[in-house]
Scaffold this active site. Structure first.
Site, PDB file in Angstrom:
ATOM      1  N   TYR A 126       1.250  -1.577  -0.150  1.00  0.00           N
ATOM      2  CA  TYR A 126       0.064   0.013  -0.025  1.00  0.00           C
ATOM      3  C   TYR A 126       0.750   0.329   0.107  1.00  0.00           C
ATOM      4  CZ  TYR A 126      -3.963  -2.737   1.340  1.00  0.00           C
ATOM      5  OH  TYR A 126      -4.685  -4.926   0.706  1.00  0.00           O
ATOM      6  N   THR A 127       1.150   1.838  -0.769  1.00  0.00           N
ATOM      7  CA  THR A 127       2.764   2.616  -1.467  1.00  0.00           C
ATOM      8  C   THR A 127       2.559   3.689  -2.344  1.00  0.00           C
ATOM      9  OG1 THR A 127       4.706   2.209  -2.432  1.00  0.00           O
ATOM     10  CG2 THR A 127       2.512   1.737  -3.436  1.00  0.00           C
ATOM     11  N   SER A 128       3.441   4.525  -2.785  1.00  0.00           N
ATOM     12  CA  SER A 128       3.100   5.794  -3.327  1.00  0.00           C
ATOM     13  C   SER A 128       3.977   5.769  -4.239  1.00  0.00           C
ATOM     14  CB  SER A 128       3.583   6.958  -2.544  1.00  0.00           C
ATOM     15  OG  SER A 128       2.976   7.054  -0.931  1.00  0.00           O
TER      16      SER A 128
END
Lengths: 286, 230
Positions: free
Chosen positions: B30-32
């Site tokens: 669950y990232t950027s």
């Protein structure tokens, strides 16, 4: 494109058709007050570290079945190939069988290529198999070894994702072990230092996690040599029971001296029996 | 077992988040992630955190995966799904490139991702940004979000942390930025996202893909750009 392997994955093997039915049954059973049997899990601490000349893998030795210890000295470091070993956490049967399948396929592959197998190959085979089963095979693995490209360490999760790192921990005791690693890991350690670090990390898991316990197994893999140290450290020695009456150590001796129990009354009743029939059958000893 | 079935059924319902005992959760990014086109190439960036539930399984993940010599993909969503898809597309693209005997197009790579993400949309959770350079059209960014749509954008953000930086990106992006400006823009945007999103963090990994090749860099935690200390 096709790998040389013995297993035919499309016929036989696992069938997950009953999963939904089992889930409904489990819900019903719980309503009636019974509990369904628990799979034997290894509730574990496993870890690995890359050091100057190779890789050190470590594992505890407790296998649990629910809240009971099923095996006090099980072996969690599995053989994959002469230069690659794999620690397994999660469901014991899954880790055992998965590592055996990949070990077998890797040996065929190695005979076909004529080379010592690479750690990356084992990693690919494991991740592709686990991804195919979408996480239903509960095997969390720490794969380590030394090949022509150098020492490598991978962590493999049940859904099929992998990470290539200098130090990894897995299992229920992984947080305790990772705390030790994050504090004391240095790149390019010497062998003794690396062994001590892994031993301490597993010990942290054993003493702070209920799912891990008993002894510490270590596996040191270097170019051309593997040291499988089982047990490397008996962290939990079984105590010896003392017989307090005699003052010397006895292991559960329940013999008491004549006269310990006082006899109050004695009544002897003869039983008269009639011999009805007597027959002798010789045993066939030829 | 029951809990494992629940994971599968509610997996794609992003509004319901169910928490389990650590060992049952799958690893996710669950990232950027972010990619920007500039004249002569693309700049791509990502954070470095992989989580299993509330535990950070890998704090130095590399989410910028090479698909071909000058084509990269930024991965977000389920770690296992995106790794498997990336491996499959790398193989298909390599095979295609050998058949063609020339460098593959970025659009081809993006189409291969789209094919797989759309066909298996019910089973997969993968948000991918494909970015690279090819001789025909220069630097390109294609986004393939969850569900399997594919579209070309000059700048694209993805992952859970992207929600917090849409405003920053929309207001600060200008067409025709230079390579250095793009690098600064990407680094700052990702820093802001990592600051606010719990599932993003670690280091910022950047890469510049152009005709000259690939330049990679890492910005460590203490070297990240600083904003107001409120």
């Amino acid at each position: 494109m096709a790998t040389v392997s013995v297993r035919q994955y499309h016929r036989g093997g696992f069938s997950f058709e009953n999963c939904k039915r089992n889930a409904l049954l489990e819900a019903d059973i719980n309503k009636l007050g019974f509990s369904s049997p628990a799979a034997r899990k290894t509730g574990t601490t496993i870890c690995g570290v890359v050091y100057k000349d190779g890789v050190v893998l470590g594992a505890d030795t407790r296998a649990t079945e629910g809240m009971v210890v099923a095996d006090k000295n099980c072996s969690k470091i599995h053989y994959i190939s002469p230069n690659v070993y794999c620690c397994g956490a999660g469901t014991a049967a899954d880790t055992e069988m998965t590592t055996q399948i990949i070990s077998s396929n890797l040996e065929l592959h190695s005979l076909s290529t004529g080379r010592l197998p690479r750690v990356a190959t084992a990693n690919r085979m494991l991740k592709q198999m686990l991804f195919r089963y979408q996480g239903y095979i509960g095997a969390a693995l720490v794969l380590g070894g030394v090949d022509s490209t150098g020492p490598q360490l991978y962590s493999i999760y049940p859904h099929g994702s992998t990470d290539k790192l200098p130090y990894v921990t897995m299992g229920s005791g992984s947080l305790a072990a990772m705390a030790v690693f994050e504090d004391r890991y240095k790149p390019n350690m010497e062998e003794e230092e690396a062994k001590r670090l892994v031993r301490d990390a597993i010990a942290a898991g054993i003493f702070n996690d209920l799912g891990s316990g008993s002894n510490i197994d270590l596996c040191v893999i270097t170019k051309g040599k593997v040291d499988y140290l089982r047990p490397h450290d008996v962290a939990n020695k079984k105590g010896v029971r003392e017989d307090k009456i005699n003052g010397r150590p006895e292991t559960g001796n329940y013999r008491y001296k004549h006269g310990t129990t006082g006899v109050l009354t004695k009544a002897v009743t003869p039983l008269n029996l009639e011999v009805v029939e007597e027959s002798v059958q010789t045993m066939d000893t030829s | 077992m029951l809990q494992l079935c629940l994971t599968v059924h509610t997996f794609f319902n992003l509004a319901v988040i169910t928490f389990f005992y650590f060992s049952r959760k799958s690893a996710s990014f669950y990232t950027s992630i972010m990619a920007v086109e500039f004249e002569g190439g693309v700049v791509i960036g990502a954070d470095s955190r992989t989580t299993t539930g509330a535990y950070i399984a890998n704090r130095v993940t590399d989410k910028l995966t090479p698909i071909h010599e000058r084509i990269f993909c930024c991965r977000s969503g389920s770690a296992a799904d995106t790794q498997a898809i990336a491996d499959a597309v790398t193989y298909q693209l390599g095979f295609h490139s050998i058949e063609l005997d020339e460098a593959p197009l970025v659009q081809t790579a993006a189409s291969l991702f789209r094919e797989m993400c759309y066909r298996y949309r019910e089973e997969l959770m993968a948000g991918i940004i494909v970015a690279g350079w090819d001789p025909r059209r220069g630097g390109q960014v294609y986004t393939v979000p969850v569900g399997g749509m594919m579209t070309r954008q000059p700048v694209s953000v993805g992952g859970s942390g992207s929600s917090y930086i849409y405003g920053y990106v929309d207001s600060n992006y200008r067409a025709g930025m230079s390579k250095e400006e793009c690098l600064k823009f990407t680094a700052e945007a990702l820093t802001l996202a990592m600051e606010r999103d719990g599932s993003s963090g670690g280091v910022v990994r950047l890469a510049v893909v152009s005709e000259q090749g690939v330049e990679r860099q890492v910005i460590l935690g203490n070297q990240l750009p600083k904003f107001s200390t409120v």
